[in-house]
Design a protein around this motif. Sequence first.
Motif, mmCIF file in Angstrom:
data_model
loop_
_atom_site.group_PDB
_atom_site.id
_atom_site.type_symbol
_atom_site.label_atom_id
_atom_site.label_comp_id
_atom_site.label_asym_id
_atom_site.label_seq_id
_atom_site.Cartn_x
_atom_site.Cartn_y
_atom_site.Cartn_z
ATOM 1 N N SER A 2 -3.313 -23.795 20.185
ATOM 2 C CA SER A 2 -2.238 -24.091 19.231
ATOM 3 C C SER A 2 -2.797 -24.289 17.826
ATOM 4 N N ARG A 3 -3.977 -24.847 17.717
ATOM 5 C CA ARG A 3 -4.577 -25.048 16.385
ATOM 6 C C ARG A 3 -5.006 -23.703 15.792
ATOM 7 N N TYR A 4 -5.409 -22.769 16.644
ATOM 8 C CA TYR A 4 -5.739 -21.423 16.163
ATOM 9 C C TYR A 4 -4.459 -20.735 15.670
ATOM 10 N N ALA A 6 -1.855 -22.166 14.561
ATOM 11 C CA ALA A 6 -1.392 -22.832 13.341
ATOM 12 C C ALA A 6 -2.307 -22.513 12.158
ATOM 13 N N GLU A 8 -5.384 -23.272 11.657
ATOM 14 C CA GLU A 8 -6.370 -24.280 11.280
ATOM 15 C C GLU A 8 -7.793 -23.737 11.466
#
Length: 184
Positions: A2-4, A6, A8
């Motif tokens: 999810s951070r990828y 998003a 980030e």
Amino acid sequence: MSRYEALEFNQMEAAQLLGLSERTFRRWCGRYEEAGEAGLLDRRLGKASGKRVPLDREFEVETLYRTRYSGFTAKHFHELVVRDHRFSWSYTWTKAFLHSKGLLTKASRRGAHRRKRPRRPLPGMMLHQDGSRHIWLGGQPALDLIVTMDDATNTIYSGFLTEKKGRLRRFGLWRRCLAAMVWR
């Protein structure tokens, strides 16, 4: 993941955080998009190994050991089965299988690598002499400490510092030690 998504992290940073190569992370992203979290599970789970011995061959090995080769060691049995019955699996598998079926008993453990021997009953029966190199005093060359001790009592008969270990030096120390023992 999810951070990828998003943004980030880029793929390389996300892969490093997961301990993966960038290529593996890209493949995982593709699987995640296709099948969701289920796509990230190990695909080998629930499948039999390609190296697994078929059940009919297991039964054959067990039957051969029980009827024809009973009492053989695992090594000898494996050699004969490979030679005479076209069996191609490893000795390790054969041995583990025979153990699991209770056809082999575990070998008794060997004794300790170094066994303590009983001490000599009387003083003077066995003397030990050993030397070790040490830097005893700062700024001076290393010296050898040569110690002679009795096996029966652990009594130290002599201890000398010398610049070099050597046969002649040791014989001289033995002579002094024996002379000291005679005068006791």
